[in-house]
Design an enzyme around this catalytic site. Structure first.
Site, PDB file in Angstrom:
ATOM      1  CG  HIS A  19      -1.581   1.346   1.446  1.00  0.00           C
ATOM      2  ND1 HIS A  19      -2.701   1.719   0.717  1.00  0.00           N
ATOM      3  CD2 HIS A  19      -1.297   2.395   2.281  1.00  0.00           C
ATOM      4  CE1 HIS A  19      -3.080   2.929   1.097  1.00  0.00           C
ATOM      5  NE2 HIS A  19      -2.244   3.357   2.042  1.00  0.00           N
ATOM      6  CB  CYS A  69      -3.667   2.400  -2.578  1.00  0.00           C
ATOM      7  SG  CYS A  69      -2.644   0.901  -2.426  1.00  0.00           S
TER       8      CYS A  69
END
Length: 219
Positions: free
Chosen positions: A46, A120
């Site tokens: 992420h 993301c």
């Protein structure tokens, strides 16, 4: 080039006003497997973009409203912080940058999140390119870019189109959600809007250190 916790992310003028900021990529591990996979140039990561002392990321939920959220740098809940990478600088002051990120939020709704094509890391790559003209390092999103291979390597808990773990940490005011939903779904019935509002409030009841970015109004 990394950035340490003691380095200021902004530069100020003589009056102490912030006039520019480093653009920093904060990278997190989604799984301990990364400690082994990283040796092969792979990993499940992420990432968030830090500008003017705040970090911005993109997560999934089931509604046509902003999926862009704001957290304290290197503190995104649910992930293990790995490292920070300085990508460049932006001359936007905090007010200008806020308008920029709100416009980005209107392009990144939670219900458009896709683990392979719009995750993301795609968001941080897009933000970085618009601010600095540079892309994020390829290894951060390499697994998603491999496409079909990704689904074989991902843990079962992550083999879904929408990742659910982020929205439950979000908190936003009722008025902001009503505004976002009413502008995004003008043709839906009031009952449907009420149901969405209740569900979003349930998703966002929890920690108070993560907030949605309110998307810019469409003129």
């Amino acid at each position: 080039m990394g950035v340490g916790n003691g380095i200021s992310s902004s530069e100020c003028d003589d009056g102490g006003n912030k006039i520019s900021s480093y653009v920093v990529l904060n990278v997190y591990d989604l799984t301990p497997m990364n400690n082994y996979m990283i040796w092969f140039g792979l990993g499940i990561f992420h990432s968030g973009i830090e500008v003017h002392g705040k970090e911005y990321g993109f997560g999934a939920h089931d509604f046509p409203a902003s999926g862009v959220f704001e957290v304290e740098p290197r503190m995104c809940p649910g992930f293990i912080y790995r490292r920070s990478i300085t990508l460049g600088q932006t001359n936007m002051n905090p007010s200008e940058f806020r308008g920029f990120i709100e416009n980005m939020a209107s392009e990144y709704h939670g219900d458009t999140y896709h683990l392979i094509s719009k995750n993301c890391n795609h968001f941080t790559d897009d933000v970085s390119y618009r601010l600095t003209g540079k892309k994020i390092p390829g290894w951060v999103n390499r697994l998603a870019n491999l496409g079909a291979l990704c689904s074989c390597l991902l843990p079962e808990s992550l083999q879904v189109t929408n990742v659910k773990q982020l929205p439950e940490y979000h908190e936003c005011s009722e008025d902001e959600f009503v505004d976002s939903l009413s502008s995004a779904t003008p043709n839906e019935s009031p009952d449907r809007d009420d149901e969405q509002e209740r569900n979003l409030l349930l998703l966002t009841s929890g920690a108070v250190d993560v907030t949605f970015v309110k998307e810019a109004r469409v003129k």
